[in-house]
Design a protein around this motif. Sequence first.
Motif, PDB file in Angstrom:
ATOM      1  N   LEU A 117      -6.179   0.711 -10.173  1.00 32.50           N
ATOM      2  CA  LEU A 117      -7.248   1.552 -10.721  1.00 32.50           C
ATOM      3  C   LEU A 117      -7.936   0.858 -11.893  1.00 32.50           C
ATOM      4  O   LEU A 117      -9.174   0.797 -11.952  1.00 32.50           O
ATOM      5  CB  LEU A 117      -6.664   2.897 -11.172  1.00 32.50           C
ATOM      6  N   ILE A 118      -7.147   0.315 -12.811  1.00 35.63           N
ATOM      7  CA  ILE A 118      -7.702  -0.393 -13.971  1.00 35.63           C
ATOM      8  C   ILE A 118      -8.566  -1.570 -13.522  1.00 35.63           C
ATOM      9  O   ILE A 118      -9.670  -1.790 -14.036  1.00 35.63           O
ATOM     10  CB  ILE A 118      -6.564  -0.910 -14.881  1.00 35.63           C
ATOM     11  N   ALA A 119      -8.084  -2.339 -12.542  1.00 36.36           N
ATOM     12  CA  ALA A 119      -8.789  -3.537 -12.085  1.00 36.36           C
ATOM     13  C   ALA A 119     -10.093  -3.215 -11.370  1.00 36.36           C
ATOM     14  O   ALA A 119     -10.951  -4.091 -11.221  1.00 36.36           O
ATOM     15  CB  ALA A 119      -7.877  -4.347 -11.163  1.00 36.36           C
ATOM     16  N   THR A 120     -10.261  -1.967 -10.933  1.00 34.58           N
ATOM     17  CA  THR A 120     -11.464  -1.581 -10.186  1.00 34.58           C
ATOM     18  C   THR A 120     -12.578  -1.070 -11.091  1.00 34.58           C
ATOM     19  O   THR A 120     -13.755  -1.105 -10.721  1.00 34.58           O
ATOM     20  CB  THR A 120     -11.116  -0.494  -9.150  1.00 34.58           C
ATOM     21  N   VAL A 144       0.837  -1.204   0.000  1.00 35.39           N
ATOM     22  CA  VAL A 144       0.000   0.000   0.000  1.00 35.39           C
ATOM     23  C   VAL A 144       0.870   1.251   0.000  1.00 35.39           C
ATOM     24  O   VAL A 144       0.600   2.217  -0.725  1.00 35.39           O
ATOM     25  CB  VAL A 144      -0.947   0.007   1.224  1.00 35.39           C
ATOM     26  N   ARG A 145       1.938   1.236   0.795  1.00 35.60           N
ATOM     27  CA  ARG A 145       2.839   2.384   0.869  1.00 35.60           C
ATOM     28  C   ARG A 145       3.495   2.647  -0.487  1.00 35.60           C
ATOM     29  O   ARG A 145       3.647   3.808  -0.907  1.00 35.60           O
ATOM     30  CB  ARG A 145       3.908   2.131   1.930  1.00 35.60           C
ATOM     31  N   VAL A 146       3.870   1.579  -1.193  1.00 31.13           N
ATOM     32  CA  VAL A 146       4.471   1.729  -2.516  1.00 31.13           C
ATOM     33  C   VAL A 146       3.468   2.358  -3.488  1.00 31.13           C
ATOM     34  O   VAL A 146       3.810   3.279  -4.248  1.00 31.13           O
ATOM     35  CB  VAL A 146       4.940   0.360  -3.053  1.00 31.13           C
ATOM     36  N   ALA A 147       2.214   1.860  -3.457  1.00 29.58           N
ATOM     37  CA  ALA A 147       1.189   2.392  -4.358  1.00 29.58           C
ATOM     38  C   ALA A 147       0.880   3.854  -4.041  1.00 29.58           C
ATOM     39  O   ALA A 147       0.741   4.683  -4.956  1.00 29.58           O
ATOM     40  CB  ALA A 147      -0.080   1.558  -4.255  1.00 29.58           C
ATOM     41  N   LEU A 148       0.779   4.186  -2.756  1.00 35.98           N
ATOM     42  CA  LEU A 148       0.518   5.578  -2.369  1.00 35.98           C
ATOM     43  C   LEU A 148       1.667   6.492  -2.807  1.00 35.98           C
ATOM     44  O   LEU A 148       1.439   7.623  -3.259  1.00 35.98           O
ATOM     45  CB  LEU A 148       0.317   5.676  -0.855  1.00 35.98           C
ATOM     46  N   GLY A 149       2.880   5.979  -2.676  1.00 34.10           N
ATOM     47  CA  GLY A 149       4.043   6.766  -3.092  1.00 34.10           C
ATOM     48  C   GLY A 149       4.072   7.013  -4.594  1.00 34.10           C
ATOM     49  O   GLY A 149       4.663   8.004  -5.057  1.00 34.10           O
ATOM     50  N   GLY A 150       3.430   6.121  -5.358  1.00 35.01           N
ATOM     51  CA  GLY A 150       3.407   6.272  -6.810  1.00 35.01           C
ATOM     52  C   GLY A 150       2.272   7.135  -7.329  1.00 35.01           C
ATOM     53  O   GLY A 150       2.251   7.476  -8.525  1.00 35.01           O
ATOM     54  N   LEU A 151       1.321   7.488  -6.446  1.00 33.11           N
ATOM     55  CA  LEU A 151       0.172   8.279  -6.900  1.00 33.11           C
ATOM     56  C   LEU A 151       0.558   9.625  -7.525  1.00 33.11           C
ATOM     57  O   LEU A 151      -0.017  10.007  -8.560  1.00 33.11           O
ATOM     58  CB  LEU A 151      -0.805   8.501  -5.736  1.00 33.11           C
ATOM     59  N   PRO A 152       1.511  10.388  -6.930  1.00 27.12           N
ATOM     60  CA  PRO A 152       1.865  11.673  -7.555  1.00 27.12           C
ATOM     61  C   PRO A 152       2.326  11.535  -9.006  1.00 27.12           C
ATOM     62  O   PRO A 152       1.930  12.319  -9.869  1.00 27.12           O
ATOM     63  CB  PRO A 152       2.996  12.190  -6.646  1.00 27.12           C
ATOM     64  N   ARG A 153       3.131  10.495  -9.286  1.00 26.50           N
ATOM     65  CA  ARG A 153       3.581  10.304 -10.669  1.00 26.50           C
ATOM     66  C   ARG A 153       2.436   9.832 -11.556  1.00 26.50           C
ATOM     67  O   ARG A 153       2.350  10.228 -12.728  1.00 26.50           O
ATOM     68  CB  ARG A 153       4.745   9.298 -10.728  1.00 26.50           C
ATOM     69  N   LEU A 154       1.560   9.000 -11.007  1.00 29.36           N
ATOM     70  CA  LEU A 154       0.405   8.550 -11.787  1.00 29.36           C
ATOM     71  C   LEU A 154      -0.491   9.732 -12.152  1.00 29.36           C
ATOM     72  O   LEU A 154      -1.009   9.813 -13.276  1.00 29.36           O
ATOM     73  CB  LEU A 154      -0.392   7.504 -11.000  1.00 29.36           C
ATOM     74  N   GLY A 214       5.658   1.982  -7.837  1.00 34.41           N
ATOM     75  CA  GLY A 214       4.492   2.490  -7.138  1.00 34.41           C
ATOM     76  C   GLY A 214       3.440   3.033  -8.078  1.00 34.41           C
ATOM     77  O   GLY A 214       2.233   2.756  -7.912  1.00 34.41           O
ATOM     78  N   ALA A 215       3.859   3.806  -9.082  1.00 28.76           N
ATOM     79  CA  ALA A 215       2.918   4.357 -10.050  1.00 28.76           C
ATOM     80  C   ALA A 215       2.268   3.243 -10.862  1.00 28.76           C
ATOM     81  O   ALA A 215       1.058   3.296 -11.157  1.00 28.76           O
ATOM     82  CB  ALA A 215       3.626   5.342 -10.973  1.00 28.76           C
ATOM     83  N   LYS A 216       3.055   2.220 -11.205  1.00 28.73           N
ATOM     84  CA  LYS A 216       2.510   1.090 -11.965  1.00 28.73           C
ATOM     85  C   LYS A 216       1.474   0.332 -11.140  1.00 28.73           C
ATOM     86  O   LYS A 216       0.393  -0.009 -11.640  1.00 28.73           O
ATOM     87  CB  LYS A 216       3.635   0.146 -12.385  1.00 28.73           C
ATOM     88  N   LEU A 217       1.781   0.069  -9.865  1.00 30.78           N
ATOM     89  CA  LEU A 217       0.855  -0.663  -9.016  1.00 30.78           C
ATOM     90  C   LEU A 217      -0.439   0.133  -8.824  1.00 30.78           C
ATOM     91  O   LEU A 217      -1.540  -0.431  -8.905  1.00 30.78           O
ATOM     92  CB  LEU A 217       1.499  -0.949  -7.658  1.00 30.78           C
ATOM     93  N   ALA A 218      -0.326   1.435  -8.571  1.00 36.52           N
ATOM     94  CA  ALA A 218      -1.516   2.266  -8.401  1.00 36.52           C
ATOM     95  C   ALA A 218      -2.358   2.264  -9.670  1.00 36.52           C
ATOM     96  O   ALA A 218      -3.598   2.189  -9.619  1.00 36.52           O
ATOM     97  CB  ALA A 218      -1.105   3.696  -8.033  1.00 36.52           C
ATOM     98  N   PHE A 219      -1.698   2.326 -10.825  1.00 39.56           N
ATOM     99  CA  PHE A 219      -2.401   2.314 -12.109  1.00 39.56           C
ATOM    100  C   PHE A 219      -3.136   0.997 -12.327  1.00 39.56           C
ATOM    101  O   PHE A 219      -4.308   0.975 -12.733  1.00 39.56           O
ATOM    102  CB  PHE A 219      -1.398   2.554 -13.246  1.00 39.56           C
TER     103      PHE A 219
END
Length: 268
Positions: free
Chosen positions: A90-93, A63-73, A82-87
């Motif tokens: 999002l796609i899967a939801t 979760v921390r990795v995904a949250l850290g990637g949100l700004p770049r996403l 992190g940005a890849k995991l957050a993306f």
Amino acid sequence: MTLFHLLLVAVIQGITEFLPVSSSGHLILLPNLTGMADQGQAIDVAVHVGTLGAVILYFWSDVRVALGGLPRLLRGKTDTPGAKLAFLLLIATIPVIIAGLLLKITGLDDAMRSITVIGWAMLVFGLVLWWADQKGASDLEASDWSTRHAWILGLWQAVALIPGTSRSGIVITGARHLGYERSDAARLSMLMSIPTILASGALLGTEVVGEADWEMLRLAGIGAAFAFLSALVALVLMMRLLRSVSFTPYVVYRVVLGVVLIWLGHTA
């Protein structure tokens, strides 16, 4: 609502939210089989918040990795883990949100809340889980998750809107079919639950805003706490068990319960 009833709802939700046995199915069965009153949407929101807290805590490193990637996403970039995991989350939801809104608008979500539907979903999707778990390869890890697989698992997750299917169970089924190792299939399923629970909780929350009083808030807090604890215990046990056993024990439970429910539905 009695304290016993509240604790029963919280514990059932907590234990079954992440095990592949369907939390929604069990919560629908509770009033049907016991004669207890429906717990109401405010309590539903509370116990969902509790289970959300449990999965975030257990998978905090992801979760921390995904949250850290949100700004770049948000800047349209997916060039970091992190940005890849957050993306991908999002796609899967997206599929389950669209399908959920369609079911709510058409009223089909209420039409499917029957013992017979739950029974068939328990039985059929339990057997599908067994097939995918036994026949699926184990050559992919969570780090291999791709955009294509995120869409595919998102579509599998949308099927869980049928009561008795199990959100975690159907995503694990899809992941095992794609070739993900058992623990990684479960890990992807749990991570996908975070935005899904957030979305469903927000939808339910908008419907109960302004209706809750101090007593309801007190009960909701108790329900959330017990759902959190029971969900955390269920998560720890399942992830540990997956190191040495398959999903077959859950399948056996689903099949037996499904057969009983189908029988009850046709003899009532």
